[in-house]
Design a protein around this motif. Sequence first.
Motif, PDB file in Angstrom:
ATOM      1  N   ASN A 153      42.276  44.688  36.930  1.00  0.00           N
ATOM      2  CA  ASN A 153      40.866  44.480  36.610  1.00  0.00           C
ATOM      3  C   ASN A 153      40.396  43.220  37.323  1.00  0.00           C
ATOM      4  O   ASN A 153      41.026  42.157  37.231  1.00  0.00           O
ATOM      5  N   LEU A 154      39.305  43.332  38.038  1.00  0.00           N
ATOM      6  CA  LEU A 154      38.826  42.207  38.832  1.00  0.00           C
ATOM      7  C   LEU A 154      38.402  41.058  37.913  1.00  0.00           C
ATOM      8  O   LEU A 154      37.545  41.240  37.034  1.00  0.00           O
ATOM      9  N   PRO A 155      38.991  39.845  38.112  1.00  0.00           N
ATOM     10  CA  PRO A 155      38.618  38.709  37.248  1.00  0.00           C
ATOM     11  C   PRO A 155      37.266  38.125  37.664  1.00  0.00           C
ATOM     12  O   PRO A 155      36.601  38.613  38.575  1.00  0.00           O
ATOM     13  N   ASP A 156      36.892  37.033  36.999  1.00  0.00           N
ATOM     14  CA  ASP A 156      35.581  36.439  37.232  1.00  0.00           C
ATOM     15  C   ASP A 156      35.547  35.514  38.450  1.00  0.00           C
ATOM     16  O   ASP A 156      34.465  35.203  38.965  1.00  0.00           O
ATOM     17  N   SER A 157      36.714  35.026  38.903  1.00  0.00           N
ATOM     18  CA  SER A 157      36.713  34.042  40.000  1.00  0.00           C
ATOM     19  C   SER A 157      37.876  34.315  40.946  1.00  0.00           C
ATOM     20  O   SER A 157      38.862  34.978  40.576  1.00  0.00           O
ATOM     21  N   ILE A 158      37.780  33.752  42.146  1.00  0.00           N
ATOM     22  CA  ILE A 158      38.853  33.902  43.129  1.00  0.00           C
ATOM     23  C   ILE A 158      40.093  33.137  42.675  1.00  0.00           C
ATOM     24  O   ILE A 158      41.229  33.564  42.905  1.00  0.00           O
ATOM     25  N   HIS A 159      39.885  31.992  42.006  1.00  0.00           N
ATOM     26  CA  HIS A 159      41.030  31.227  41.499  1.00  0.00           C
ATOM     27  C   HIS A 159      41.842  32.069  40.524  1.00  0.00           C
ATOM     28  O   HIS A 159      43.081  32.095  40.591  1.00  0.00           O
ATOM     29  N   GLU A 163      32.757  36.186  47.820  1.00  0.00           N
ATOM     30  CA  GLU A 163      32.184  36.449  46.500  1.00  0.00           C
ATOM     31  C   GLU A 163      32.773  37.743  45.938  1.00  0.00           C
ATOM     32  O   GLU A 163      32.802  38.773  46.610  1.00  0.00           O
ATOM     33  N   LEU A 164      33.220  37.668  44.688  1.00  0.00           N
ATOM     34  CA  LEU A 164      33.810  38.853  44.066  1.00  0.00           C
ATOM     35  C   LEU A 164      32.757  39.889  43.659  1.00  0.00           C
ATOM     36  O   LEU A 164      33.083  41.068  43.452  1.00  0.00           O
ATOM     37  N   ASP A 165      31.504  39.477  43.544  1.00  0.00           N
ATOM     38  CA  ASP A 165      30.457  40.402  43.104  1.00  0.00           C
ATOM     39  C   ASP A 165      30.240  41.541  44.097  1.00  0.00           C
ATOM     40  O   ASP A 165      29.691  42.598  43.733  1.00  0.00           O
ATOM     41  N   ALA A 166      30.649  41.323  45.368  1.00  0.00           N
ATOM     42  CA  ALA A 166      30.423  42.353  46.381  1.00  0.00           C
ATOM     43  C   ALA A 166      31.475  43.455  46.342  1.00  0.00           C
ATOM     44  O   ALA A 166      31.331  44.463  47.040  1.00  0.00           O
ATOM     45  N   LEU A 167      32.526  43.271  45.547  1.00  0.00           N
ATOM     46  CA  LEU A 167      33.613  44.243  45.521  1.00  0.00           C
ATOM     47  C   LEU A 167      33.261  45.432  44.630  1.00  0.00           C
ATOM     48  O   LEU A 167      32.485  45.317  43.674  1.00  0.00           O
ATOM     49  N   ARG A 168      33.856  46.596  44.960  1.00  0.00           N
ATOM     50  CA  ARG A 168      33.633  47.840  44.219  1.00  0.00           C
ATOM     51  C   ARG A 168      34.974  48.420  43.773  1.00  0.00           C
ATOM     52  O   ARG A 168      36.039  47.989  44.205  1.00  0.00           O
TER      53      ARG A 168
END
Length: 626
Positions: free
Chosen positions: A580-586, A613-618
Amino acid sequence: MSSTTEARSPLPLLFRRRSSKDVKNLASISSSLLPAFGTVIEEGQLSTKKFIIVPYDRRYRIWQTFLVILVGYTAWAAPFELAFKRAAEGALLTVDLIVDFFFAVDIVLTFFVCYLDKSTYLLVDDRKSIAKRYVMSAFFVMDVASTLPFQFLYKVFTGGIGKGQAFVFLNLLRLWRLRRVAELFKRLEKDTQFNYFITRLIKLLCVTVFSVHSAGCILFWLAYHYPKPTETWIGVQVPEFKEKSIWLGYTYSMYWSIVTLTTVGYGDLHAVNTREKLFNMFYMLFNIGLTAYIIGNMTNLVVHSAIRTFSMRNAINHILRYTSKNRLPESMREQMLAHMQLKFKTAELKQEEVLQDLPKAIRSSINQHLFRSTVENAYLFKGVPDGLIVQLVSNMKAEYFPPKVDIILKNEIPADFYILVSGSVEIIAPKGMNEQVLSKLGPGEMAGEIGVMFNIHQPFTVRTRRLSQVIRIGHHQFKDLVQSDVDDAKIIITNFMNHLKDLNEDMKKEIPFLSDLLDNHGVEVQNEESEATEQGDATGGQDASRNMQNSASMVRVIMHGHHPSEGEGTSNDSNGKLINLPDSIHALLDIAEKKFGRRGSNVVMEDGGRVEELDALRDNDHLYIF
């Protein structure tokens, strides 16, 4: 209303307005009418004033049906006595008096029959109001005029026998009673206990017979009163017909009427005098309208009974043309045809078509009666509280599927999951050019729930083995219901995880990233040789419930521990790790360190582009961390 009534009634006393007349029970209202808003509808037996008759009372309906039988006699006797005066002065006079007596009794009864007020839809049982309404209407005048035995009264008051034509025409007023037949057929056509086709057929037959009988009697009456009887059609066929038998004249009249109505004609039917010509013209014009009426009604009845067949054949023809034009394989064509045929065969059993116009509460009650036990016995809902079961069943839809039809396709979006009510399905996975049957499911078992629970593409194809009925619920509806209560979600997740552990190894292999999915929901995959304690299962279920409730809205990506240009590493990540994609790259780098045993500093896409930016990931994007 008394306290006893209040205790008996399950409904609050919402309606308090009353009319000047007493408000009656719902049984007093016609099935085609509704009481006014604000009307108090009391329970128990209908209470009316003494000697007042309710028009919908079964005994009164029997009386009305008896009168309709007498109307049948009147419809035959009135034209017959017009043509054959000798019959009217003989035995038929006594029968007429008896029939008139019964209709006179009905006139008296009408003064005691309450009526429905069209403005309020309430029954009025006030005697003065009933009498005033009846006397002031045209019905009273015509009822009396059609019932009075004028010929008998003339004999009583004068001592003579009324032989004038006036008495004959006054007797035709009795045809006013035919309105009762029209009202009877109107009621029977709406009564589901009687076949509509047969009722309409009998009605058309009655109209035709009455028309033929009346026309024949009028023809004989014209011939009988023509100055020169030999210059009439009957006079030509039967000389001295006035002295002949009544039934001989009636037979010739009916022959002429039937042949004219059916427009057969053998050259022996032709008007002899001017009166007959005028009547023939009128009768043939009338026959045109009668024939159009009969043919139109019969056509409507036949087409109505066959409209579903025509629709099915048209739909099948469209499918055949579509499959031929697009060169679809034979197996797909057979599935499409089987589904279309089943759709028409089970149209009366399908929930949507039958229940769509009913209130939601009634639809829910029907669903509870039909499917609640099936849902309660499904493994996913074992131990779930009744409240959630009721909501789930109310939102489920029933469907039929013919044999060898795919209900779910592998890799399709998880829109619904299914509970099998009857029939049987197969769980299928592709193996090269062939297919492997991984499992078979029967009544009470579920399909498609793995894709819904994990929010992943469906891992299997589900195909029916024989005619099957299923109930389904949508992914989003299910999620909304489960998220409303954390405790219910815990029970469902625990049941689901226990079910996953019981799956055979072939099925587990077909679920992509099963270990990662379970790990993301706080549950570790255990080998068959290991035994999980009851406490461990409960803890895992609690952790899973917290994550499962948000899984539908999370973005899941596949993470690799090397550069995209390099070969697969030796860190057991040949297929990557689903997370599950987390909120930050760290946080993403922390997860990568945990998964691969080493910490990376760069995150790139499959094409080598750096992720800022993680928001661009799908969903299902591949990330490479090194």
